[in-house]
Design a protein around this motif. Structure first.
Motif, PDB file in Angstrom:
ATOM      1  N   MET A   1       0.910  -1.167  -0.038  1.00 35.20           N
ATOM      2  CA  MET A   1       0.008   0.196  -0.079  1.00 35.20           C
ATOM      3  C   MET A   1       0.890   1.256   0.098  1.00 35.20           C
ATOM      4  O   MET A   1       0.741   2.210  -0.649  1.00 35.20           O
ATOM      5  CB  MET A   1      -0.854   0.081   1.140  1.00 35.20           C
ATOM      6  CG  MET A   1      -1.735   0.980   1.341  1.00 35.20           C
ATOM      7  SD  MET A   1      -3.274   0.944   0.446  1.00 35.20           S
ATOM      8  CE  MET A   1      -4.385   2.431   0.990  1.00 35.20           C
ATOM      9  N   ARG A   2       1.882   1.082   0.982  1.00 35.36           N
ATOM     10  CA  ARG A   2       2.788   2.690   0.918  1.00 35.36           C
ATOM     11  C   ARG A   2       3.624   2.502  -0.603  1.00 35.36           C
ATOM     12  O   ARG A   2       3.910   3.646  -0.738  1.00 35.36           O
ATOM     13  CB  ARG A   2       3.971   2.294   2.013  1.00 35.36           C
ATOM     14  CG  ARG A   2       3.146   2.548   3.455  1.00 35.36           C
ATOM     15  CD  ARG A   2       4.101   2.233   4.493  1.00 35.36           C
ATOM     16  NE  ARG A   2       4.205   3.473   5.237  1.00 35.36           N
ATOM     17  CZ  ARG A   2       5.083   3.591   6.404  1.00 35.36           C
ATOM     18  NH1 ARG A   2       6.134   2.836   6.526  1.00 35.36           N
ATOM     19  NH2 ARG A   2       4.896   4.794   7.089  1.00 35.36           N
ATOM     20  N   ALA A   3       3.916   1.445  -1.003  1.00 38.79           N
ATOM     21  CA  ALA A   3       4.558   1.567  -2.251  1.00 38.79           C
ATOM     22  C   ALA A   3       3.760   2.146  -3.529  1.00 38.79           C
ATOM     23  O   ALA A   3       4.322   2.978  -4.087  1.00 38.79           O
ATOM     24  CB  ALA A   3       5.170   0.161  -2.635  1.00 38.79           C
ATOM     25  N   ALA A   4       2.540   1.693  -3.387  1.00 40.75           N
ATOM     26  CA  ALA A   4       1.611   2.481  -4.444  1.00 40.75           C
ATOM     27  C   ALA A   4       1.402   4.030  -4.214  1.00 40.75           C
ATOM     28  O   ALA A   4       1.350   4.720  -5.232  1.00 40.75           O
ATOM     29  CB  ALA A   4       0.128   1.764  -4.306  1.00 40.75           C
ATOM     30  N   ILE A   5       1.110   4.283  -3.087  1.00 38.73           N
ATOM     31  CA  ILE A   5       1.334   5.800  -2.674  1.00 38.73           C
ATOM     32  C   ILE A   5       2.430   6.292  -3.144  1.00 38.73           C
ATOM     33  O   ILE A   5       2.548   7.548  -3.888  1.00 38.73           O
ATOM     34  CB  ILE A   5       0.854   6.177  -1.197  1.00 38.73           C
ATOM     35  CG1 ILE A   5      -0.637   5.587  -0.845  1.00 38.73           C
ATOM     36  CG2 ILE A   5       0.964   7.346  -1.108  1.00 38.73           C
ATOM     37  CD1 ILE A   5      -0.804   5.638   0.619  1.00 38.73           C
ATOM     38  N   TRP A   6       3.411   5.950  -2.914  1.00 42.33           N
ATOM     39  CA  TRP A   6       4.946   6.642  -3.085  1.00 42.33           C
ATOM     40  C   TRP A   6       5.158   6.551  -4.721  1.00 42.33           C
ATOM     41  O   TRP A   6       5.446   7.566  -5.020  1.00 42.33           O
ATOM     42  CB  TRP A   6       6.179   5.629  -2.604  1.00 42.33           C
ATOM     43  CG  TRP A   6       7.168   6.367  -2.697  1.00 42.33           C
ATOM     44  CD1 TRP A   6       7.855   7.397  -1.910  1.00 42.33           C
ATOM     45  CD2 TRP A   6       8.228   6.017  -3.997  1.00 42.33           C
ATOM     46  NE1 TRP A   6       9.148   7.471  -2.628  1.00 42.33           N
ATOM     47  CE2 TRP A   6       9.292   6.738  -3.923  1.00 42.33           C
ATOM     48  CE3 TRP A   6       8.105   5.099  -5.202  1.00 42.33           C
ATOM     49  CZ2 TRP A   6      10.420   6.776  -4.609  1.00 42.33           C
ATOM     50  CZ3 TRP A   6       9.235   5.179  -5.916  1.00 42.33           C
ATOM     51  CH2 TRP A   6      10.242   5.954  -5.672  1.00 42.33           C
ATOM     52  N   ASN A   7       4.612   5.396  -5.226  1.00 46.03           N
ATOM     53  CA  ASN A   7       4.758   5.470  -6.775  1.00 46.03           C
ATOM     54  C   ASN A   7       3.755   6.623  -7.414  1.00 46.03           C
ATOM     55  O   ASN A   7       4.174   7.220  -8.370  1.00 46.03           O
ATOM     56  CB  ASN A   7       4.310   4.110  -7.202  1.00 46.03           C
ATOM     57  CG  ASN A   7       4.676   3.893  -8.626  1.00 46.03           C
ATOM     58  OD1 ASN A   7       5.399   4.601  -9.465  1.00 46.03           O
ATOM     59  ND2 ASN A   7       3.960   3.075  -9.409  1.00 46.03           N
ATOM     60  N   ALA A   8       2.534   6.894  -6.718  1.00 49.42           N
ATOM     61  CA  ALA A   8       1.783   7.625  -7.436  1.00 49.42           C
ATOM     62  C   ALA A   8       2.352   9.123  -7.263  1.00 49.42           C
ATOM     63  O   ALA A   8       2.243   9.991  -7.894  1.00 49.42           O
ATOM     64  CB  ALA A   8       0.248   7.723  -6.772  1.00 49.42           C
ATOM     65  N   ARG A   9       2.834   9.391  -6.114  1.00 48.64           N
ATOM     66  CA  ARG A   9       3.422  10.628  -5.804  1.00 48.64           C
ATOM     67  C   ARG A   9       4.742  11.041  -6.522  1.00 48.64           C
ATOM     68  O   ARG A   9       4.704  12.092  -7.327  1.00 48.64           O
ATOM     69  CB  ARG A   9       4.025  10.784  -4.233  1.00 48.64           C
ATOM     70  CG  ARG A   9       2.853  11.008  -3.536  1.00 48.64           C
ATOM     71  CD  ARG A   9       3.366  11.048  -1.863  1.00 48.64           C
ATOM     72  NE  ARG A   9       2.451  11.260  -0.953  1.00 48.64           N
ATOM     73  CZ  ARG A   9       2.371  10.962   0.437  1.00 48.64           C
ATOM     74  NH1 ARG A   9       3.449  10.548   0.746  1.00 48.64           N
ATOM     75  NH2 ARG A   9       1.233  10.919   1.066  1.00 48.64           N
ATOM     76  N   ALA A  10       5.555   9.872  -6.889  1.00 45.23           N
ATOM     77  CA  ALA A  10       6.897  10.103  -7.590  1.00 45.23           C
ATOM     78  C   ALA A  10       6.260  10.495  -9.245  1.00 45.23           C
ATOM     79  O   ALA A  10       6.803  11.247  -9.848  1.00 45.23           O
ATOM     80  CB  ALA A  10       7.641   8.760  -7.615  1.00 45.23           C
ATOM     81  N   ALA A  11       5.314   9.787  -9.692  1.00 46.54           N
ATOM     82  CA  ALA A  11       4.817   9.833 -11.021  1.00 46.54           C
ATOM     83  C   ALA A  11       4.066  11.473 -11.105  1.00 46.54           C
ATOM     84  O   ALA A  11       4.270  11.882 -12.166  1.00 46.54           O
ATOM     85  CB  ALA A  11       3.741   8.732 -11.334  1.00 46.54           C
ATOM     86  N   LEU A  12       3.442  11.675 -10.172  1.00 48.49           N
ATOM     87  CA  LEU A  12       2.974  13.130 -10.214  1.00 48.49           C
ATOM     88  C   LEU A  12       4.129  14.018 -10.187  1.00 48.49           C
ATOM     89  O   LEU A  12       3.889  15.097 -10.930  1.00 48.49           O
ATOM     90  CB  LEU A  12       2.044  13.589  -8.922  1.00 48.49           C
ATOM     91  CG  LEU A  12       1.448  14.776  -8.886  1.00 48.49           C
ATOM     92  CD1 LEU A  12       0.409  14.913  -9.927  1.00 48.49           C
ATOM     93  CD2 LEU A  12       0.712  14.857  -7.510  1.00 48.49           C
ATOM     94  N   LEU A  13       5.011  13.924  -9.381  1.00 48.96           N
ATOM     95  CA  LEU A  13       6.023  15.027  -9.441  1.00 48.96           C
ATOM     96  C   LEU A  13       7.059  14.827 -10.832  1.00 48.96           C
ATOM     97  O   LEU A  13       7.231  15.948 -11.222  1.00 48.96           O
ATOM     98  CB  LEU A  13       7.226  14.551  -8.343  1.00 48.96           C
ATOM     99  CG  LEU A  13       8.321  15.533  -7.996  1.00 48.96           C
ATOM    100  CD1 LEU A  13       7.624  16.921  -7.619  1.00 48.96           C
ATOM    101  CD2 LEU A  13       9.217  14.941  -7.067  1.00 48.96           C
TER     102      LEU A  13
END
Length: 99
Positions: A1-13
């Motif tokens: 779950m944390r990896a998916a959130i981190w991945n979404a934030r990195a993609a947004l940035l």
């Protein structure tokens, strides 16, 4: 779950940075004076055009080799944009302008 959130934030940035760079390049391209055109038409230094250097040498078999190097003062828009950005961070040690 944390990896998916981190991945979404990195993609947004990453996408934000890419679109910002693309938008800045388009803005700078449309607001510049058109690329290779000199800013001051009456200045003879600005109207010189490309500079050519010719090198000629003779090989051991008697052939002559001529190399022509042409220098142009046209820069891609991204290079002009990056130089303008870095000019804000360079210290200006010259005398203050009268303007």
């Amino acid at each position: 779950m944390r990896a998916a959130i981190w991945n979404a934030r990195a993609a947004l940035l990453y996408s934000l940075g890419g679109w910002t760079m693309l938008g800045a390049m388009i803005h700078y391209t449309y607001n510049s004076n058109g690329g290779g055109e000199p800013e001051n038409e009456s200045d003879p230094q600005a109207n010189q055009g490309p500079r050519k250097e010719v090198y000629t040498r003779e090989t051991a078999l008697g052939f002559k080799v001529t190399t022509i190097v042409t220098y142009k003062e046209v820069q891609p828009p991204i290079t002009r944009l990056l130089r303008r950005i870095t000019s804000f961070f360079d210290p200006n040690d010259g005398p203050p302008s009268e303007n």
